[in-house]
Design a protein around this motif. Structure first.
Motif, short mmCIF file in Angstrom:
data_model
loop_
_atom_site.label_atom_id
_atom_site.label_comp_id
_atom_site.label_asym_id
_atom_site.label_seq_id
_atom_site.Cartn_x
_atom_site.Cartn_y
_atom_site.Cartn_z
N ILE A 1 4.95 -9.32 -6.50
CA ILE A 1 4.02 -8.56 -5.66
C ILE A 1 4.77 -7.70 -4.66
O ILE A 1 4.41 -6.55 -4.38
N ILE B 1 4.57 -3.66 -4.18
CA ILE B 1 4.23 -2.95 -2.94
C ILE B 1 5.28 -1.88 -2.65
O ILE B 1 4.95 -0.74 -2.27
N LEU C 1 0.35 -3.72 -11.28
CA LEU C 1 -0.45 -4.60 -10.43
C LEU C 1 -1.00 -5.78 -11.22
O LEU C 1 -0.93 -6.93 -10.77
N THR C 2 -1.58 -5.52 -12.39
CA THR C 2 -2.15 -6.60 -13.19
C THR C 2 -1.08 -7.60 -13.61
O THR C 2 -1.31 -8.81 -13.61
N LEU D 1 -0.34 -9.67 -10.49
CA LEU D 1 -1.39 -10.62 -10.12
C LEU D 1 -1.40 -11.85 -11.02
O LEU D 1 -1.66 -12.97 -10.57
N HIS E 1 -5.01 -7.79 -3.27
CA HIS E 1 -4.03 -6.79 -3.60
C HIS E 1 -4.29 -5.52 -2.79
O HIS E 1 -5.26 -5.44 -2.03
N THR E 2 -3.45 -4.57 -2.98
CA THR E 2 -3.59 -3.28 -2.32
C THR E 2 -4.20 -2.29 -3.29
O THR E 2 -3.76 -2.18 -4.44
N PRO F 1 -9.88 -5.40 -3.40
CA PRO F 1 -8.63 -5.72 -2.67
C PRO F 1 -8.69 -7.02 -1.88
O PRO F 1 -7.67 -7.69 -1.72
#
Length: 402
Positions: A9, A13, A36-37, A40, A96-97, A144
């Motif tokens: 993560i 970022i 991102l996926t 996560l 998440h962002t 988010p």
């Protein structure tokens, strides 16, 4: 694993911040979503519920969007319904962002199995299935703050206990209840959305008028453990225009047809017998047909009262003919009389001139009594049937069967 997930993560970022300088082109956003996926789900276990370590229940907010109510079966006491089954809950592990302006992340239906989903089931379900044409009809959004929005399209048959005392002038209340199967209320709390049930525009049913929908809570206790449950009642008022055309009007005409015998001559015995038997048999057939689609309940329904009274009227018309026929008959002499006897033989038989007796018919008095009975029936039968209708319809239309 947790260290690896935090590292992934963190890398995402930093990569997002560097990408913001380069620009938010469609290709760049697609790469960010892909990264991102992966980040996560690197250290995510869908077998473990949210807040497992911190305690406290997961609040699952439910909303039903009714697409159609296709059929209601009185014989099986169930109804068929298609709907969108919508759920919303929070999973802090999925925070998440945001990577674009939409404010949420769309997941493919094939990724749904990678995320923990509340184990809800429909308590009054008989048969149900998810739609898979052309692909599984499901969607999932990740916000988010960790909020998960999950929707699936379901079509099923659900039990509905019906009180048929007023059938077919009745209205029914059918229920739909959703409950957690494996998680107690201490770990999973099911709540209704602010708008519990929505309906598609112009929702109609061929058999019923769809009325008010009332939501409620139905928590249950099993083995001293409380399980969270929510449900709603939907009011269905039967459209009885079909029954007026197919049942009530034809049976009324058959009853009126039986009254034709009151205008036939008292000597038209074959015609009156045929008319009486025809109407009785027709009413019996229609009564059996009307009951064939209903469950074998032990109480009397409105349709049973109507059919029984109509059958009684046509049977009474047949009995009235029998009464008229008895009034019009007189005793016929069965043996000849010997007149002008001149001699008798040794056996005592008369030996002389015989006269053939006349065949007597109904007397004038007997015929008048029979005609009077027909005249009384011409008024009494229609008047009695009218009184029955004046009592039947207000009682069953205005009576509220609670």
């Amino acid at each position: 694993m947790r260290t690896l997930r935090r590292y992934a993560i963190g890398v995402f970022i930093l990569w997002s911040l560097s990408s913001a300088v380069v620009g938010n082109s469609p290709e760049n956003i697609s790469l960010q979503i892909q990264s991102l996926t992966k980040a996560l789900f690197t250290d995510y276990d869908p077998a473990i519920r949210p807040f497992y370590t911190t305690g406290g229940p997961v609040v699952d907010t439910v909303q039903i969007y009714i697409l159609s109510i296709d059929s209601v079966s009185e014989a099986n006491m169930d109804f068929q319904m298609s709907m969108f089954f919508r759920q919303t809950w929070n999973d802090s592990r999925l925070m998440h962002t945001a990577v674009d302006d939409k404010g949420y992340l769309e997941l493919d239906s094939r990724q749904v199995s990678s995320i923990w989903v509340p184990d809800l089931y429909i308590r009054n379900e008989k048969v149900a299935n998810f739609h898979h044409v052309t692909v599984p009809n499901s969607l999932m959004y990740l916000y988010p703050d960790g909020t998960v929005y999950f929707s699936r399209r379901i079509t099923g048959t659900f039990s509905c206990f019906m009180r048929l005392h007023k059938y077919p002038l009745d209205e029914q209340i059918c229920r739909f209840e959703v409950e957690s199967y494996g998680h107690s209320a201490d770990f999973l709390s099911v709540k209704w959305h602010d708008v519990p049930v929505k309906r598609t525009v112009g929702l109609v049913s061929p058999q019923f008028e769809i009325g008010e929908v009332t939501s409620y809570s139905c928590d249950e206790v099993y083995s001293n453990v409380v399980y969270s449950c929510v449900g709603f009642n939907i009011q269905l008022t039967r459209n009885y225009g079909y029954y007026l055309i197919q049942v009530y009007i034809p049976t009324s005409l058959i009853v009126m047809l039986s009254w034709v015998s009151f205008w036939l001559n008292i000597d038209a015995i074959p015609a009156r017998i045929s008319l009486g038997l025809l109407t009785v048999l027709t009413m019996t057939t229609m009564s059996s047909s009307a009951r064939s689609e209903l469950p074998r309940v032990s109480y009397i329904k409105a349709i049973d009262v109507w059919m029984a009274i109509c059958l009684l009227f046509v049977f009474a018309a047949l009995i009235q003919f029998a009464h008229v026929n008895v009034l019009s008959r007189v005793e016929r002499r069965r043996r000849a009389s010997c007149v002008d006897v001149k001699t008798t033989d040794e056996n005592g038989d008369c030996n002389g001139t015989f006269t053939k007796p006349e065949t007597p018919g109904p007397s004038a008095e007997a015929r008048e009594k029979a005609r009077t009975a027909d005249k009384v029936a011409r008024i009494a039968f229609p008047l009695t049937f009218l009184v029955f209708n004046l009592a039947y319809w207000p009682v069953y239309i205005l009576w509220e069967n609670k």
